[in-house]
Enzyme design. Structure first.
Site, PDB file in Angstrom:
ATOM      1  N   ASN A  29      44.639  44.176  46.239  1.00 28.53           N
ATOM      2  CA  ASN A  29      45.192  45.142  47.531  1.00 28.53           C
ATOM      3  C   ASN A  29      46.005  46.861  47.060  1.00 28.53           C
ATOM      4  OD1 ASN A  29      48.234  44.797  46.776  1.00 28.53           O
ATOM      5  ND2 ASN A  29      47.771  42.754  45.874  1.00 28.53           N
ATOM      6  N   GLY A  64      43.659  35.335  43.375  1.00 35.33           N
ATOM      7  CA  GLY A  64      42.091  35.828  43.505  1.00 35.33           C
ATOM      8  C   GLY A  64      41.684  36.299  42.073  1.00 35.33           C
ATOM      9  N   VAL A  65      40.746  36.661  42.121  1.00 35.27           N
ATOM     10  CA  VAL A  65      39.516  37.641  40.482  1.00 35.27           C
ATOM     11  C   VAL A  65      41.030  38.660  40.450  1.00 35.27           C
ATOM     12  CG1 VAL A  65      38.195  39.370  42.528  1.00 35.27           C
ATOM     13  CG2 VAL A  65      38.085  38.686  39.692  1.00 35.27           C
ATOM     14  N   ASP A  66      42.021  39.769  41.319  1.00 31.86           N
ATOM     15  CA  ASP A  66      43.321  40.862  40.775  1.00 31.86           C
ATOM     16  C   ASP A  66      43.932  39.215  40.205  1.00 31.86           C
ATOM     17  OD1 ASP A  66      45.404  42.265  42.912  1.00 31.86           O
ATOM     18  OD2 ASP A  66      44.641  42.587  41.118  1.00 31.86           O
ATOM     19  N   TYR A 112      40.705  37.827  52.140  1.00 31.48           N
ATOM     20  CA  TYR A 112      40.566  38.412  52.925  1.00 31.48           C
ATOM     21  C   TYR A 112      39.748  38.336  54.130  1.00 31.48           C
ATOM     22  CZ  TYR A 112      43.767  42.627  51.036  1.00 31.48           C
ATOM     23  OH  TYR A 112      44.159  43.356  50.488  1.00 31.48           O
ATOM     24  N   SER A 132      37.110  41.087  48.942  1.00 32.30           N
ATOM     25  CA  SER A 132      36.636  41.317  50.459  1.00 32.30           C
ATOM     26  C   SER A 132      36.553  39.425  50.763  1.00 32.30           C
ATOM     27  CB  SER A 132      36.212  41.326  51.881  1.00 32.30           C
ATOM     28  OG  SER A 132      37.029  42.757  51.262  1.00 32.30           O
ATOM     29  N   THR A 133      36.062  38.396  50.447  1.00 35.71           N
ATOM     30  CA  THR A 133      35.038  37.345  50.723  1.00 35.71           C
ATOM     31  C   THR A 133      36.004  36.410  50.228  1.00 35.71           C
ATOM     32  OG1 THR A 133      33.761  36.989  48.481  1.00 35.71           O
ATOM     33  CG2 THR A 133      32.992  38.164  50.618  1.00 35.71           C
ATOM     34  N   GLY A 134      37.453  36.311  49.660  1.00 35.03           N
ATOM     35  CA  GLY A 134      37.992  35.550  49.507  1.00 35.03           C
ATOM     36  C   GLY A 134      39.882  35.402  50.499  1.00 35.03           C
TER      37      GLY A 134
HETATM   38  N1  APR Z   1      35.179  36.247  38.829  1.00 40.10           N
HETATM   39  C1  APR Z   1      34.624  35.904  39.510  1.00 40.10           C
HETATM   40  N2  APR Z   1      34.819  36.145  41.075  1.00 40.10           N
HETATM   41  C2  APR Z   1      35.744  35.409  41.575  1.00 40.10           C
HETATM   42  C3  APR Z   1      37.400  35.332  39.822  1.00 40.10           C
HETATM   43  C4  APR Z   1      36.950  35.339  39.100  1.00 40.10           C
HETATM   44  N3  APR Z   1      37.441  35.298  38.263  1.00 40.10           N
HETATM   45  N4  APR Z   1      37.974  34.305  40.866  1.00 40.10           N
HETATM   46  C5  APR Z   1      37.493  34.697  42.142  1.00 40.10           C
HETATM   47  N5  APR Z   1      36.772  35.338  42.664  1.00 40.10           N
HETATM   48  C6  APR Z   1      35.552  35.605  43.968  1.00 40.10           C
HETATM   49  C7  APR Z   1      36.117  34.693  44.985  1.00 40.10           C
HETATM   50  O1  APR Z   1      35.414  33.295  45.090  1.00 40.10           O
HETATM   51  C8  APR Z   1      36.182  35.531  46.388  1.00 40.10           C
HETATM   52  O2  APR Z   1      34.533  35.092  46.476  1.00 40.10           O
HETATM   53  O3  APR Z   1      35.746  36.809  44.384  1.00 40.10           O
HETATM   54  C9  APR Z   1      36.336  36.693  45.923  1.00 40.10           C
HETATM   55  C10 APR Z   1      36.758  38.085  46.480  1.00 40.10           C
HETATM   56  O4  APR Z   1      38.031  37.465  46.477  1.00 40.10           O
HETATM   57  P1  APR Z   1      39.707  37.335  46.092  1.00 40.10           P
HETATM   58  O5  APR Z   1      39.487  37.928  44.411  1.00 40.10           O
HETATM   59  O6  APR Z   1      40.379  36.541  46.499  1.00 40.10           O
HETATM   60  O7  APR Z   1      39.880  38.930  46.542  1.00 40.10           O
HETATM   61  P2  APR Z   1      39.405  39.568  48.035  1.00 40.10           P
HETATM   62  O8  APR Z   1      39.116  38.728  49.251  1.00 40.10           O
HETATM   63  O9  APR Z   1      39.402  41.085  47.947  1.00 40.10           O
HETATM   64  O10 APR Z   1      40.992  39.573  49.058  1.00 40.10           O
HETATM   65  C11 APR Z   1      41.822  40.734  47.953  1.00 40.10           C
HETATM   66  O11 APR Z   1      43.434  39.176  47.116  1.00 40.10           O
HETATM   67  O12 APR Z   1      43.857  38.416  45.255  1.00 40.10           O
HETATM   68  C12 APR Z   1      44.127  38.904  46.764  1.00 40.10           C
HETATM   69  O13 APR Z   1      45.242  41.374  45.252  1.00 40.10           O
HETATM   70  C13 APR Z   1      44.522  40.582  46.115  1.00 40.10           C
HETATM   71  O14 APR Z   1      45.341  40.569  47.935  1.00 40.10           O
HETATM   72  C14 APR Z   1      44.556  41.426  47.290  1.00 40.10           C
HETATM   73  C15 APR Z   1      43.607  39.689  48.381  1.00 40.10           C
END
Ligand code: APR
Length: 196
Positions: free
Chosen positions: A33, A41-43, A136, A132-134
């Site tokens: 973000n 999530g992945v972050d 966001y 962005s598919t989680g």
């Molecule tokens: N490995 C691979 N993919 C992952 C993992 C992992 N360890 N954890 C989550 N994912 C996938 C989720 O299932 C989704 O398909 O990553 C994709 C993106 O999801 P998010 O991590 O939620 O990211 P996004 O949708 O871009 O949202 C970003 O979420 O975590 C916060 O700080 C981040 O505010 C920002 C927002």
């Protein structure tokens, strides 16, 4: 394990179902973000597993290059801390707002700027999550098409990368990417085997 491979010129495109933080590529791409201060999530997984060094470097980036936060579509690079990957490329994908607020272009920018940064840092292998598919909320079918088409277009112009991996966390997401990748990249190596 679910994997698929597609050749694009000298570069190999891989689809893997798994955990991005396990990847041993030169870089993994964080779906961050604008604060760069971590999240869920992945972050969250990257900061948890990568340790405090990544956050320290993000704080330095915020104090110097991006004082008001990292704009959507831009990308920055830090070390990988305790991760197997040597680097983390942090990019910010667009929040889905219905699709008419520039989301497709901004999502493409996030992939393109991550690839550009990897090439400028002379990295050879890079792994992406489904940006962005989680949290966001970007619909994954549309996002997977933008992700694969953007990578294909980039690799048709720039042949400096050896491997680009899409790492999908769930079987559901892997299957969606597999179908789109087959259309965008053509037959996968394993399909050619089975088709032979
Ligand atoms: N490995 C691979 N993919 C992952 C993992 C992992 N360890 N954890 C989550 N994912 C996938 C989720 O299932 C989704 O398909 O990553 C994709 C993106 O999801 P998010 O991590 O939620 O990211 P996004 O949708 O871009 O949202 C970003 O979420 O975590 C916060 O700080 C981040 O505010 C920002 C927002």
């Amino acid at each position: 394990m679910n994997t698929k491979e597609f050749p694009i010129g000298k570069t190999r495109i891989c689809l893997i179902q798994g955990d991005l933080t396990d990847m041993e590529t030169d870089a993994i791409v964080n779906a961050a973000n604008p604060s760069l201060m971590g999240g869920g999530g992945v972050d969250g997984a990257i900061h948890r597993k990568g340790g405090p060094k990544i956050l320290e470097e993000c704080k330095h980036i915020r104090a110097t290059e991006w004082r008001n936060g990292l704009p959507t579509g831009k990308a920055v690079i830090t070390s990988g801390g305790n991760l197997k990957a040597r680097h983390v490329i942090h990019t910010v994908g667009p929040v889905w707002q219905g699709g008419n607020r520039g989301e497709p272009e901004l999502l493409a920018e996030a992939y393109k700027n991550s690839l550009r940064l990897a090439v400028s840092e002379k990295l050879k292998t890079i792994a992406f999550p489904s940006i962005s598919t989680g949290a966001y909320g970007y619909p994954i079918r549309e996002a997977s098409r933008i992700a694969t088409e953007t990578v294909k277009d980039f690799l048709e112009k720039v042949d400096k990368l050896e491997t680009v991996v899409f790492v999908l966390f769930s079987a559901h997401d892997f299957e969606i990417y597999r179908k789109v990748a087959k259309e965008v990249f053509g037959f996968s190596i394993s399909d050619e085997d089975s088709a032979a």
